[in-house]
Design a protein around this motif. Structure first.
Motif, PDB file in Angstrom:
ATOM      1  N   LEU A   1       0.816  -1.212   0.000  1.00 48.42           N
ATOM      2  CA  LEU A   1       0.000   0.000   0.000  1.00 48.42           C
ATOM      3  C   LEU A   1       0.854   1.268   0.000  1.00 48.42           C
ATOM      4  O   LEU A   1       0.369   2.348   0.303  1.00 48.42           O
ATOM      5  CB  LEU A   1      -0.938   0.000   1.213  1.00 48.42           C
ATOM      6  CG  LEU A   1      -1.967  -1.134   1.227  1.00 48.42           C
ATOM      7  CD1 LEU A   1      -2.872  -1.027   2.439  1.00 48.42           C
ATOM      8  CD2 LEU A   1      -2.794  -1.148  -0.054  1.00 48.42           C
ATOM      9  N   SER A   2       2.117   1.127  -0.346  1.00 48.69           N
ATOM     10  CA  SER A   2       3.000   2.264  -0.570  1.00 48.69           C
ATOM     11  C   SER A   2       4.119   1.778  -1.486  1.00 48.69           C
ATOM     12  O   SER A   2       4.348   0.577  -1.626  1.00 48.69           O
ATOM     13  CB  SER A   2       3.566   2.812   0.744  1.00 48.69           C
ATOM     14  OG  SER A   2       4.332   1.825   1.415  1.00 48.69           O
TER      15      SER A   2
ATOM     16  N   GLN B   1      -3.717   6.121   6.974  1.00 46.26           N
ATOM     17  CA  GLN B   1      -5.133   6.179   7.328  1.00 46.26           C
ATOM     18  C   GLN B   1      -5.343   6.382   8.823  1.00 46.26           C
ATOM     19  O   GLN B   1      -6.294   7.027   9.259  1.00 46.26           O
ATOM     20  CB  GLN B   1      -5.883   4.932   6.842  1.00 46.26           C
ATOM     21  CG  GLN B   1      -5.525   3.630   7.528  1.00 46.26           C
ATOM     22  CD  GLN B   1      -4.428   2.871   6.813  1.00 46.26           C
ATOM     23  OE1 GLN B   1      -3.557   3.470   6.188  1.00 46.26           O
ATOM     24  NE2 GLN B   1      -4.477   1.549   6.886  1.00 46.26           N
TER      25      GLN B   1
ATOM     26  N   ARG C   1      -5.478   4.905  -0.381  1.00 44.01           N
ATOM     27  CA  ARG C   1      -4.101   4.397  -0.393  1.00 44.01           C
ATOM     28  C   ARG C   1      -3.808   3.855  -1.782  1.00 44.01           C
ATOM     29  O   ARG C   1      -4.719   3.383  -2.488  1.00 44.01           O
ATOM     30  CB  ARG C   1      -3.919   3.272   0.630  1.00 44.01           C
ATOM     31  CG  ARG C   1      -4.125   3.683   2.082  1.00 44.01           C
ATOM     32  CD  ARG C   1      -2.994   4.522   2.641  1.00 44.01           C
ATOM     33  NE  ARG C   1      -1.699   3.875   2.557  1.00 44.01           N
ATOM     34  CZ  ARG C   1      -1.216   3.028   3.468  1.00 44.01           C
ATOM     35  NH1 ARG C   1      -1.951   2.705   4.520  1.00 44.01           N
ATOM     36  NH2 ARG C   1      -0.011   2.514   3.348  1.00 44.01           N
TER      37      ARG C   1
END
Length: 279
Positions: A144-145, A191, A250
């Protein structure tokens, strides 16, 4: 000296404990302890001081750990080259992904991959830490990154939206919502950082390190959880709550090492992930 024993020692030196090294190597704690003891016997020196919850390298251990880094990188390069040299649509492909993504978004779709490529076997690992693709800990990683690691090829698959979810019976005004969030050690997650900034005086009734546990608690009626769409939408007990706030999305990235991305079995799984998860 056995190379696997030495590689285990390097994992311990990097992780700081036998249990953490065991998780990295996907073996049990006793295997790590046994390999370290064997290596110490073979070399005739003590490499680690065994403490209650961690290990501390001896002066000799520190020197041998420093010498091992370029050796480990060279061995990993050899292993990647061999792994990427195959030209058949057969063999094992290891995918690393965040636990909830692996469980809810990926595992239910793997039958289609199996039907298309029956000779490719998948190893799916749900883990919060980044698998080290340079060391061959996985072939493909979903994250997610986007890590800025040399040698890796990254492709953005999509933006993952987040929503507030609660049980269908939850009828509380937004100003009085009670929240389900992550533990404090996860406050740096995007988040979580955003959510904490929005809480104000509202109460957190549960903190959990696991997104699926948060979803289950929200589904039970305990409170409101900020969840990715693939996790909240997959539970019929949950509903999206209308909110004056818009949680930031994301980015979902697929990562693979350049040395193996052209291997047919790896390329086939990458194409499947793109067609399945990108939108």
């Amino acid at each position: 000296m056995n190379w696997d024993d030495y590689r285990t020692f390097l994992a311990v030196a990097q992780a700081g404990s036998f249990s953490a090294a065991a998780r990295t190597l996907h073996v049990d704690h006793t295997t790590v302890a046994r390999r370290i003891s064997t290596l110490e016997q073979d070399l005739g020196v003590k490499l680690v001081e065994r403490l209650a919850r961690e290990v501390k390298l001896t002066p000799v251990g520190k020197r041998l750990a420093a010498l091992g880094t370029p050796v480990e990188e060279a061995m990993a390069s050899v292993e990647r080259a061999a792994h990427g040299a195959g030209n058949s649509l057969a063999g094992v492909v290891h995918i690393s992904a965040p636990p909830s993504l692996a469980t809810m978004a990926l595992a239910p779709r793997l039958l289609a991959l199996r039907q298309r490529y029956p000779d490719i076997d998948i190893r799916l690992t749900g883990e919060k830490d980044f698998a080290n693709l340079n060391k061959g800990e996985a072939d493909i990683a979903l994250r997610l990154s986007r890590p800025n690691t040399p040698g890796l090829i990254a492709r953005k698959l999509r933006d993952i939206p987040f929503f507030f979810f609660a049980n269908h019976t939850y009828q509380v005004l937004e100003d009085h919502w009670e929240f389900i969030t992550y533990h404090e050690e996860y406050n740096s997650m995007p988040q979580q950082t955003w959510l904490l900034a929005q809480l104000g005086a509202r109460r957190v009734v549960l903190r959990s390190s696991d997104a699926q546990a948060q979803a289950q608690a929200a589904a039970s009626g305990l409170g409101v959880a900020l969840l990715p769409d693939y996790l909240g939408d997959g539970d019929p007990r949950l509903k999206k709550l209308t909110s004056a706030l818009t949680p930031p999305p994301r980015e979902l990235w697929m990562l693979v090492h350049d040395d193996i991305r052209r291997a047919p079995r790896v390329r086939a799984v990458m194409d499947f992930l793109i067609s399945t998860l990108a939108r």
